[in-house]
Design a protein around this motif. Structure first.
Motif, PDB file in Angstrom:
ATOM      1  N   THR A  56      53.287 -14.642  61.347  1.00 43.56           N
ATOM      2  CA  THR A  56      51.962 -14.386  61.878  1.00 43.56           C
ATOM      3  C   THR A  56      50.967 -15.399  61.315  1.00 43.56           C
ATOM      4  O   THR A  56      51.226 -16.042  60.294  1.00 43.56           O
ATOM      5  CB  THR A  56      51.483 -12.968  61.506  1.00 43.56           C
ATOM      6  N   LEU A  57      49.841 -15.489  61.979  1.00 44.17           N
ATOM      7  CA  LEU A  57      48.799 -16.417  61.530  1.00 44.17           C
ATOM      8  C   LEU A  57      48.295 -16.021  60.150  1.00 44.17           C
ATOM      9  O   LEU A  57      48.065 -16.878  59.291  1.00 44.17           O
ATOM     10  CB  LEU A  57      47.642 -16.419  62.542  1.00 44.17           C
ATOM     11  N   ALA A  58      48.145 -14.729  59.913  1.00 43.17           N
ATOM     12  CA  ALA A  58      47.668 -14.262  58.608  1.00 43.17           C
ATOM     13  C   ALA A  58      48.630 -14.674  57.496  1.00 43.17           C
ATOM     14  O   ALA A  58      48.206 -15.072  56.406  1.00 43.17           O
ATOM     15  CB  ALA A  58      47.505 -12.747  58.622  1.00 43.17           C
ATOM     16  N   THR A  59      49.927 -14.604  57.766  1.00 46.91           N
ATOM     17  CA  THR A  59      50.927 -15.007  56.773  1.00 46.91           C
ATOM     18  C   THR A  59      50.814 -16.503  56.481  1.00 46.91           C
ATOM     19  O   THR A  59      50.873 -16.924  55.327  1.00 46.91           O
ATOM     20  CB  THR A  59      52.342 -14.669  57.277  1.00 46.91           C
ATOM     21  N   GLU A  60      50.634 -17.292  57.531  1.00 47.84           N
ATOM     22  CA  GLU A  60      50.511 -18.743  57.356  1.00 47.84           C
ATOM     23  C   GLU A  60      49.251 -19.095  56.561  1.00 47.84           C
ATOM     24  O   GLU A  60      49.274 -19.945  55.678  1.00 47.84           O
ATOM     25  CB  GLU A  60      50.478 -19.451  58.715  1.00 47.84           C
ATOM     26  N   VAL A  61      48.150 -18.429  56.869  1.00 47.63           N
ATOM     27  CA  VAL A  61      46.900 -18.682  56.144  1.00 47.63           C
ATOM     28  C   VAL A  61      47.054 -18.285  54.682  1.00 47.63           C
ATOM     29  O   VAL A  61      46.632 -19.008  53.778  1.00 47.63           O
ATOM     30  CB  VAL A  61      45.717 -17.937  56.806  1.00 47.63           C
ATOM     31  N   LYS A  62      47.671 -17.143  54.425  1.00 47.25           N
ATOM     32  CA  LYS A  62      47.880 -16.673  53.049  1.00 47.25           C
ATOM     33  C   LYS A  62      48.743 -17.677  52.279  1.00 47.25           C
ATOM     34  O   LYS A  62      48.455 -18.011  51.133  1.00 47.25           O
ATOM     35  CB  LYS A  62      48.558 -15.290  53.085  1.00 47.25           C
ATOM     36  N   LYS A  63      49.792 -18.170  52.939  1.00 47.98           N
ATOM     37  CA  LYS A  63      50.679 -19.143  52.298  1.00 47.98           C
ATOM     38  C   LYS A  63      49.917 -20.428  51.977  1.00 47.98           C
ATOM     39  O   LYS A  63      50.061 -20.992  50.896  1.00 47.98           O
ATOM     40  CB  LYS A  63      51.862 -19.427  53.227  1.00 47.98           C
ATOM     41  N   PHE A 121      46.038 -27.055  48.508  1.00 52.39           N
ATOM     42  CA  PHE A 121      44.860 -26.501  49.188  1.00 52.39           C
ATOM     43  C   PHE A 121      43.682 -26.456  48.228  1.00 52.39           C
ATOM     44  O   PHE A 121      42.572 -26.881  48.556  1.00 52.39           O
ATOM     45  CB  PHE A 121      45.173 -25.102  49.720  1.00 52.39           C
ATOM     46  N   TYR A 122      43.912 -25.952  47.035  1.00 53.73           N
ATOM     47  CA  TYR A 122      42.840 -25.862  46.052  1.00 53.73           C
ATOM     48  C   TYR A 122      42.399 -27.244  45.572  1.00 53.73           C
ATOM     49  O   TYR A 122      41.222 -27.461  45.305  1.00 53.73           O
ATOM     50  CB  TYR A 122      43.260 -24.993  44.867  1.00 53.73           C
TER      51      TYR A 122
END
Length: 142
Positions: free
Chosen positions: A2-9, A16-17
């Protein structure tokens, strides 16, 4: 996935940081730029006078560096590698702080919006019990 899983990953990754930290650092330095330009403009006359002397001294330095270049290049490469690793860690830490601050503010805003969007809750109504009327006796048939 899911998109939420990809964003969380994505948001749990150090790169990213690091990118967020670099962006924050760039903004900080860009805000300092006007002040630095004013300082340089104030010194431009002095810098123009010093230029010929500095050019000669830099030419002499360049000749010395050319002789020592191979050994110095190895030393510099090692130092740059260490500094790059430290900078990466620093930017990742900085980015983590920025993201957590922004996501905390966003969470508060979402909470406020969700509270404002909640429909009002009706107060429960207690049913009124009706008094029973006695049943009339059945009429006798004639």
């Amino acid at each position: 996935m899911t998109l939420a899983t990809e964003v969380k990953k994505l948001t749990d990754s150090k790169p990213f940081y690091a990118v967020a930290g670099v962006g924050d650092y760039a903004v900080e330095k860009l805000r300092e730029l006007p002040e630095q330009l004013q300082k340089l403009q104030a010194r431009r006359v002095d810098l123009a006078k010093e230029l010929p002397v500095k050019a000669r001294s830099y030419a002499d330095l360049a000749e010395g560096f050319a002789k020592e270049f191979p050994e110095k290049a190895r030393e510099v490469a090692d130092q740059l590698s260490q500094r790059a690793t430290l900078a990466y860690e620093d930017f990742a830490t900085r980015g983590r702080k920025v993201v957590s601050q922004v996501s905390g503010e966003a969470a508060l805003e979402l909470e406020e919006v969700s509270e404002a969007a909640e429909p009002p809750v009706a107060t429960p109504v207690t049913p009124v019990k009706k008094a029973r009327t006695p049943k009339a006796a059945p009429k006798a048939r004639a």
